[in-house]
Design a protein around this motif. Structure first.
Motif, PDB file in Angstrom:
ATOM      1  N   VAL A  40       1.034  -1.038   0.072  1.00  0.00           N
ATOM      2  CA  VAL A  40       0.055   0.057   0.012  1.00  0.00           C
ATOM      3  C   VAL A  40       1.016   1.322   0.018  1.00  0.00           C
ATOM      4  CG1 VAL A  40      -1.689   1.295   1.340  1.00  0.00           C
ATOM      5  CG2 VAL A  40      -1.975  -1.037   1.139  1.00  0.00           C
ATOM      6  N   TYR A  43       2.454   1.683  -3.490  1.00  0.00           N
ATOM      7  CA  TYR A  43       1.478   2.215  -4.350  1.00  0.00           C
ATOM      8  C   TYR A  43       1.180   3.517  -4.331  1.00  0.00           C
ATOM      9  CZ  TYR A  43      -3.381   2.421  -6.419  1.00  0.00           C
ATOM     10  OH  TYR A  43      -4.430   2.722  -7.134  1.00  0.00           O
ATOM     11  N   PHE A  44       0.873   4.214  -3.256  1.00  0.00           N
ATOM     12  CA  PHE A  44       0.799   5.748  -3.104  1.00  0.00           C
ATOM     13  C   PHE A  44       1.759   6.419  -3.300  1.00  0.00           C
ATOM     14  CE2 PHE A  44      -3.214   4.159  -0.797  1.00  0.00           C
ATOM     15  CZ  PHE A  44      -4.074   4.899  -1.816  1.00  0.00           C
ATOM     16  N   SER A  49       0.721   5.346 -10.572  1.00  0.00           N
ATOM     17  CA  SER A  49      -0.328   4.576 -10.049  1.00  0.00           C
ATOM     18  C   SER A  49      -1.522   5.393  -9.567  1.00  0.00           C
ATOM     19  CB  SER A  49       0.121   3.331  -9.305  1.00  0.00           C
ATOM     20  OG  SER A  49       1.170   2.713  -9.850  1.00  0.00           O
ATOM     21  N   VAL A  50      -1.331   6.221  -8.903  1.00  0.00           N
ATOM     22  CA  VAL A  50      -2.342   7.077  -8.227  1.00  0.00           C
ATOM     23  C   VAL A  50      -3.085   7.752  -9.152  1.00  0.00           C
ATOM     24  CG1 VAL A  50      -2.503   9.165  -6.753  1.00  0.00           C
ATOM     25  CG2 VAL A  50      -0.774   7.444  -5.981  1.00  0.00           C
ATOM     26  N   PHE A  54      -6.107   5.207  -9.213  1.00  0.00           N
ATOM     27  CA  PHE A  54      -6.839   5.577  -8.221  1.00  0.00           C
ATOM     28  C   PHE A  54      -7.864   6.607  -8.640  1.00  0.00           C
ATOM     29  CE2 PHE A  54      -7.538   7.790  -4.112  1.00  0.00           C
ATOM     30  CZ  PHE A  54      -7.960   6.601  -3.230  1.00  0.00           C
ATOM     31  N   SER A 100      -7.822  -1.262 -10.610  1.00  0.00           N
ATOM     32  CA  SER A 100      -6.914  -1.669  -9.356  1.00  0.00           C
ATOM     33  C   SER A 100      -6.485  -3.120  -9.387  1.00  0.00           C
ATOM     34  CB  SER A 100      -7.645  -1.359  -7.982  1.00  0.00           C
ATOM     35  OG  SER A 100      -7.891   0.151  -7.933  1.00  0.00           O
ATOM     36  N   SER A 104      -3.610  -2.519 -12.647  1.00  0.00           N
ATOM     37  CA  SER A 104      -2.460  -2.081 -11.642  1.00  0.00           C
ATOM     38  C   SER A 104      -1.609  -3.374 -11.370  1.00  0.00           C
ATOM     39  CB  SER A 104      -2.941  -1.612 -10.289  1.00  0.00           C
ATOM     40  OG  SER A 104      -2.116  -1.215  -9.409  1.00  0.00           O
ATOM     41  N   MET A 138      -3.253  -5.307  -0.984  1.00  0.00           N
ATOM     42  CA  MET A 138      -3.389  -4.018  -1.406  1.00  0.00           C
ATOM     43  C   MET A 138      -4.443  -3.430  -2.173  1.00  0.00           C
ATOM     44  SD  MET A 138      -2.234  -2.146  -4.464  1.00  0.00           S
ATOM     45  CE  MET A 138      -1.100  -3.406  -5.201  1.00  0.00           C
ATOM     46  N   THR A 142      -7.056  -0.345  -1.566  1.00  0.00           N
ATOM     47  CA  THR A 142      -6.985   0.866  -2.377  1.00  0.00           C
ATOM     48  C   THR A 142      -8.364   0.824  -3.076  1.00  0.00           C
ATOM     49  OG1 THR A 142      -6.039  -0.415  -4.071  1.00  0.00           O
ATOM     50  CG2 THR A 142      -4.716   0.839  -2.715  1.00  0.00           C
ATOM     51  N   GLN A 146     -10.796   3.803  -2.903  1.00  0.00           N
ATOM     52  CA  GLN A 146     -11.102   4.546  -3.854  1.00  0.00           C
ATOM     53  C   GLN A 146     -12.462   4.612  -4.161  1.00  0.00           C
ATOM     54  OE1 GLN A 146     -10.250   2.092  -7.379  1.00  0.00           O
ATOM     55  NE2 GLN A 146      -9.771   3.768  -8.703  1.00  0.00           N
TER      56      GLN A 146
END
Length: 293
Positions: A40, A43-44, A49-50, A54, A100, A104, A138, A142, A146
């Motif tokens: 996680v 990811y952020f 990716s964000v 997201f 996601s 992702s 994860m 997310t 989201q």
């Protein structure tokens, strides 16, 4: 801390020295829980990716809502209509599952295989199960964040009336869990397609984008040619989208679906079939190393 690194030590009565506590001692599930936190955070920390995973459904909802703000409501029959934000919300919720999970994870795992991350992890005590618990966990974390943000913005900013019936929310939860699980195994499976990590985005994103256009996310599904509806019906996004429409749209909109019904049973069967097929492909194709290594 990387889940594969040695952990702290403790002293047990009757033992001559300290006993090290590491992944090999705590088991794959608990190690996987540690991996979820690591995944996680990673990811952020990745802006692409964000933005493309997201925030993408939220941005698309804002674009459609603003662009069609002055347009007439979308009708499914006499006295059955909704505004643009309400109409597009279900498809974008379903898209969040696919982005996601499939997009992702597919791009992420392909990149880790290409840059040697998977090979290094394969040489550690990290169990394969713990690795996948981290990845799937994860995605679930997310997706929940989201979708909560997406629904909150839809309700507060664009005035979308969310369901008040507990049965609708139970159906939402069931479709979400099945959709996320299916999207995850397909993401792991599709990660084997790119031969190099730098080609992963170019290989996977177009597939996901085409599915969005033929699955009733951006265009009314029944406006597509019959043959394209048949093709889309083979893939999971079409059924995730119609399932979400059954949650967020008035019951009268079922008449605008092929066959005049939501067909939730068929959708569940298709998603389950893809979940099983994707899991089998993962078992057959997943490797710590690149195929040409």
């Amino acid at each position: 801390m990387n889940a594969a690194t040695p952990g702290p030590v403790r002293v047990e009565p009757g033992r001559s020295g300290p006993v090290r506590i590491g992944p090999a001692r705590i088991g794959p599930v608990r190690t996987g829980a540690v991996r979820i936190g690591y995944e996680v955070r990673s990811y952020f920390r990745a802006p692409d990716s964000v933005f493309f995973t997201f925030l993408f459904p939220i941005i698309m909802l804002a674009l459609f809502s603003v662009a069609f703000d002055s347009a007439p409501d979308i009708q499914a029959g006499p006295g059955v209509s909704v505004d643009s934000a309400t109409y597009y919300l279900p498809g974008l919720v379903a898209t969040a599952f696919l982005l996601s999970g499939t997009q992702s994870l597919g791009v992420d795992i392909a990149g880790e295989r290409s840059d040697g991350t998977l090979k290094r992890l394969g040489g550690t005590p990290l169990p394969v199960l713990a690795y996948f618990v981290g990845k799937v966990g994860m995605v679930l974390v997310t997706v929940v964040a989201q979708v909560a943000l997406l629904l909150g913005i839809a309700a507060v900013v664009f005035g979308v009336q969310l369901p008040t019936d507990g049965g609708a929310w139970a159906r939402f939860a069931g479709i979400m869990l099945l959709g996320v699980a299916t999207s995850c195994v397909l993401g792991i499976a599709i990660s084997a397609l790119p031969r190099e990590g730098r080609r992963a985005t170019a290989t996977i994103v177009p597939i996901v984008l085409v599915l969005q256009f033929i699955s009733g996310v951006y265009l009314p599904f029944t406006q597509l040619p019959d043959w394209l509806q048949t093709v889309a019906g083979v893939f999971p996004l079409r059924w995730m989208a119609s399932g979400m429409r059954s949650v967020f749209l008035p019951e009268g909109f079922a008449s605008a679906e092929p066959g005049g019904a939501w067909h939730l049973g068929i959708g569940t069967a298709v998603l389950t079939a893809w979940l099983v097929l994707g899991a089998l492909v993962c078992l057959l194709t997943f490797r710590w190393n690149r195929r040409d290594a």
